[in-house]
Each structure stands twice: as structure tokens, then as C-alpha cells.
Design an enzyme around this catalytic site. Structure first.
Site, PDB file in Angstrom:
ATOM      1  N   GLN A  24      20.126  -6.228  80.466  1.00 46.27           N
ATOM      2  CA  GLN A  24      19.698  -5.224  79.671  1.00 46.27           C
ATOM      3  C   GLN A  24      20.084  -4.976  78.119  1.00 46.27           C
ATOM      4  O   GLN A  24      19.352  -4.501  77.196  1.00 46.27           O
ATOM      5  CB  GLN A  24      20.271  -4.111  80.322  1.00 46.27           C
ATOM      6  CG  GLN A  24      19.737  -2.421  79.931  1.00 46.27           C
ATOM      7  CD  GLN A  24      20.203  -1.348  80.954  1.00 46.27           C
ATOM      8  OE1 GLN A  24      20.390  -1.628  81.996  1.00 46.27           O
ATOM      9  NE2 GLN A  24      20.500  -0.161  80.166  1.00 46.27           N
ATOM     10  N   CYS A  70      16.976  -8.727  86.724  1.00 46.29           N
ATOM     11  CA  CYS A  70      18.321  -9.140  86.272  1.00 46.29           C
ATOM     12  C   CYS A  70      18.040 -10.956  86.220  1.00 46.29           C
ATOM     13  O   CYS A  70      17.794 -11.427  87.419  1.00 46.29           O
ATOM     14  CB  CYS A  70      19.210  -8.672  87.242  1.00 46.29           C
ATOM     15  SG  CYS A  70      20.794  -9.763  87.092  1.00 46.29           S
ATOM     16  N   GLU A  71      18.637 -11.478  85.165  1.00 45.41           N
ATOM     17  CA  GLU A  71      18.422 -12.994  85.097  1.00 45.41           C
ATOM     18  C   GLU A  71      19.920 -13.528  86.015  1.00 45.41           C
ATOM     19  O   GLU A  71      19.717 -14.733  86.065  1.00 45.41           O
ATOM     20  CB  GLU A  71      18.437 -13.376  83.551  1.00 45.41           C
ATOM     21  CG  GLU A  71      19.856 -13.251  82.841  1.00 45.41           C
ATOM     22  CD  GLU A  71      20.023 -13.922  81.493  1.00 45.41           C
ATOM     23  OE1 GLU A  71      18.931 -14.092  81.189  1.00 45.41           O
ATOM     24  OE2 GLU A  71      20.818 -14.053  81.171  1.00 45.41           O
ATOM     25  N   HIS A  72      20.656 -13.013  86.218  1.00 39.73           N
ATOM     26  CA  HIS A  72      21.612 -13.565  86.943  1.00 39.73           C
ATOM     27  C   HIS A  72      21.312 -13.467  88.666  1.00 39.73           C
ATOM     28  O   HIS A  72      21.986 -14.158  89.344  1.00 39.73           O
ATOM     29  CB  HIS A  72      23.076 -12.718  86.893  1.00 39.73           C
ATOM     30  CG  HIS A  72      23.278 -12.769  85.429  1.00 39.73           C
ATOM     31  ND1 HIS A  72      23.523 -11.508  84.691  1.00 39.73           N
ATOM     32  CD2 HIS A  72      23.827 -13.671  84.693  1.00 39.73           C
ATOM     33  CE1 HIS A  72      23.868 -11.851  83.368  1.00 39.73           C
ATOM     34  NE2 HIS A  72      23.900 -13.125  83.371  1.00 39.73           N
ATOM     35  N   HIS A  73      20.657 -12.615  88.976  1.00 39.84           N
ATOM     36  CA  HIS A  73      20.505 -12.498  90.447  1.00 39.84           C
ATOM     37  C   HIS A  73      18.810 -12.642  90.786  1.00 39.84           C
ATOM     38  O   HIS A  73      18.289 -12.460  92.032  1.00 39.84           O
ATOM     39  CB  HIS A  73      20.871 -11.097  91.020  1.00 39.84           C
ATOM     40  CG  HIS A  73      22.489 -11.048  90.875  1.00 39.84           C
ATOM     41  ND1 HIS A  73      23.012 -10.431  89.887  1.00 39.84           N
ATOM     42  CD2 HIS A  73      23.481 -11.855  91.589  1.00 39.84           C
ATOM     43  CE1 HIS A  73      24.373 -10.497  90.013  1.00 39.84           C
ATOM     44  NE2 HIS A  73      24.629 -11.292  91.062  1.00 39.84           N
ATOM     45  N   CYS A 106      20.974  -5.401  91.599  1.00 42.10           N
ATOM     46  CA  CYS A 106      22.112  -6.392  92.213  1.00 42.10           C
ATOM     47  C   CYS A 106      23.291  -5.360  92.241  1.00 42.10           C
ATOM     48  O   CYS A 106      24.146  -6.200  92.731  1.00 42.10           O
ATOM     49  CB  CYS A 106      21.987  -7.336  91.112  1.00 42.10           C
ATOM     50  SG  CYS A 106      22.283  -7.007  89.326  1.00 42.10           S
ATOM     51  N   HIS A 122      20.499  -1.093  88.234  1.00 39.46           N
ATOM     52  CA  HIS A 122      20.295  -2.527  88.549  1.00 39.46           C
ATOM     53  C   HIS A 122      20.462  -2.908  89.894  1.00 39.46           C
ATOM     54  O   HIS A 122      21.439  -2.690  90.626  1.00 39.46           O
ATOM     55  CB  HIS A 122      21.503  -3.342  87.620  1.00 39.46           C
ATOM     56  CG  HIS A 122      21.340  -3.354  86.349  1.00 39.46           C
ATOM     57  ND1 HIS A 122      21.217  -4.350  85.605  1.00 39.46           N
ATOM     58  CD2 HIS A 122      21.180  -2.238  85.469  1.00 39.46           C
ATOM     59  CE1 HIS A 122      21.217  -4.203  84.276  1.00 39.46           C
ATOM     60  NE2 HIS A 122      21.049  -2.904  84.340  1.00 39.46           N
TER      61      HIS A 122
HETATM   62 ZN   LIG Z   1      22.454  -9.070  88.549  1.00 34.18          ZN
END
Ligand SMILES: [Zn+2]
Length: 233
Positions: free
Chosen positions: A167, A126-129, A197, A195
Site C-alpha cells: 500500500q 498484496c504482493e506478499h500473499h 491477508c 488487506h
Molecule cells: Zn499480505
């Protein structure tokens, strides 16, 4: 669109969302800002070896700030291992040089039905976490005269998975790439993924998974979709 309580937001107008929202909020809602992976200018000015050295240095700082003892035998090799893993493995799909080479074949058997490759295992992040996304991809296409080696479908899916991802973007990137190389609009990609996260932090929902889909050409028709879903049952 809501699936299993996870917001799926495909934003047609890239920058509008990111500007309005707090960055923490963007991450937790898993918004995507564009279909292209956002890369900066000069992304490949450094060689892979130079990148590994930089990442190693910075990852060592992170561990140090966290209070870990980097002289400990178990930890001292970690920064170099992480750097190597990032550049050579789990984020190797950022580098266009690693795009799988694909040979196409003439469709000699005149097989004009849909071809479905099911249950391709996908590991992404995941590019956010920067924590894993683990799932299955199902890919289908209807040949326009050209066919592709089956293992290449897996390789193309994995190439895009080996990037920091969202995704929805991963799904669309695989679909568009296949449309381009196969010379047909009739491509479908469905990804069902967990995910970490979501399951291991934040709302800690261990049972939810996220489903995203890309349908082009014939697959936009309900009858073709129905046939695909039958194969996927
Ligand atoms: Zn994430």
C-alpha cells in the site's frame, strides 16, 4: 509508524531490510523494499498470450498439487481463467503499455484552488500473499496551469493498483506519477484500505484498515492539509 496495529514501514534503503529478514517475516510485516515495482530483466520478453499459456500451465500444477480434480467441469476452466485475469485484468498495470494516456487541458477557468477527487474505489493485491487489498483513494492537486480530466485520476490510481502491491508503494507511485504529468509538486494521495491477508488469514483482524498518505508541495503545509481534511470529512 503504527496505525491500527499494522506496521507501516517505508524503507528508504531498499536492500538492507530484505537481506536481514527471513522472507516469511518480510511478508507478514508487509515491508516494502522499493518505490519502483521490482521487475526482473526481460519482464516483457513473452507476449501476453505466451504469458497466459505459461500461467495456465503452472496454475494447473498448483491445483493438481492441492489435490483438486481438474477433470471436474467446474474446475477444468479455472487455470485458463486465472491466467487471463492475471494478465488482462488484475496485474495488467505491470505492463507500461497499459499506462493511461492522459490529455492535459489549459486551466482556462483560472481555478487555482485545490481539486479533490474523493472515494476512488481501489482493488489491488498484496504482493506478499496475492490476496486482495480493497480500499478508497482520495486524490488532490493544486493546478500549476494544467488540469486533467477527472476520470483520469481514477484511471491512474487503478493502473498502479493493478499490480502486486504494497500500500505504501501504491500511494507513492500514484502521487509521483501525478506530480510528473501535472507539472506540479502539489499533489496529495491518501489511501485507506483493508488487506485481506490481515482480515481473512494471519491475525484475522476484520476491523483494521491501513491508511497511507503522500503529500507534495503545498500539501506539506499544515494549513493546506487541514483544508484537504475538511473536504474529506
Ligand atoms: Zn499480505
Amino acid at each position: 509508524m503504527k496505525l491500527n496495529g499494522i506496521s507501516l514501514n517505508i524503507q528508504p534503503e531498499p536492500t538492507a531490510v530484505a537481506e536481514e529478514l527471513d522472507p516469511h517475516e518480510v511478508g507478514d510485516q508487509h515491508l516494502m523494499t522499493s518505490i519502483e515495482t521490482p521487475m526482473r530483466d526481460g519482464a516483457f520478453d513473452l507476449s501476453d498470450e505466451e504469458k497466459k499459456r505459461e500461467i495456465e500451465k503452472h496454475f494447473r500444477s498448483i491445483m493438481h498439487v492441492l489435490g483438486l480434480d481438474l477433470t471436474d467441469d467446474s474446475l477444468k476452466g479455472t487455470p485458463a481463467r486465472v491466467a487471463k485475469m492475471y494478465v488482462d485484468e488484475i496485474f495488467s498495470g505491470l505492463n507500461p503499455e497499459n499506462e493511461p494516456k492522459v490529455a492535459l487541458f489549459e486551466n482556462k477557468y483560472q481555478y487555482n484552488e485545490m481539486l479533490v477527487e474523493k472515494n476512488i474505489t481501489l482493488y489491488s493485491n498484496c504482493e506478499h500473499h496475492f490476496v486482495p487489498i480493497i480500499g478508497k483513494a482520495h486524490i488532490a492537486y493544486i493546478s500549476n496551469g494544467k488540469v486533467i480530466g477527472l476520470s483520469k485520476l481514477n484511471r491512474i490510481a487503478q493502473y498502479y493498483a493493478k499490480r502486486p502491491q504494497v500500500q505504501e508503494r501504491l500511494t507513492v507511485q500514484i502521487g509521483k506519477h501525478l506530480q510528473e504529468i501535472l507539472g506540479t509538486e502539489s499533489v496529495a494521495v491518501i489511501i485507506d484500505a483493508e488487506h485481506l491477508c490481515v482480515s481473512s488469514r494471519g491475525i484475522q483482524d476484520v476491523n483494521s484498515s491501513t491508511v497511507t498518505a503522500f503529500y507534495g508541495g503545498e500539501f506539506e503545509k499544515n494549513s493546506t492539509k487541514k483544508e484537504l481534511f475538511n473536504y474529506l470529512k
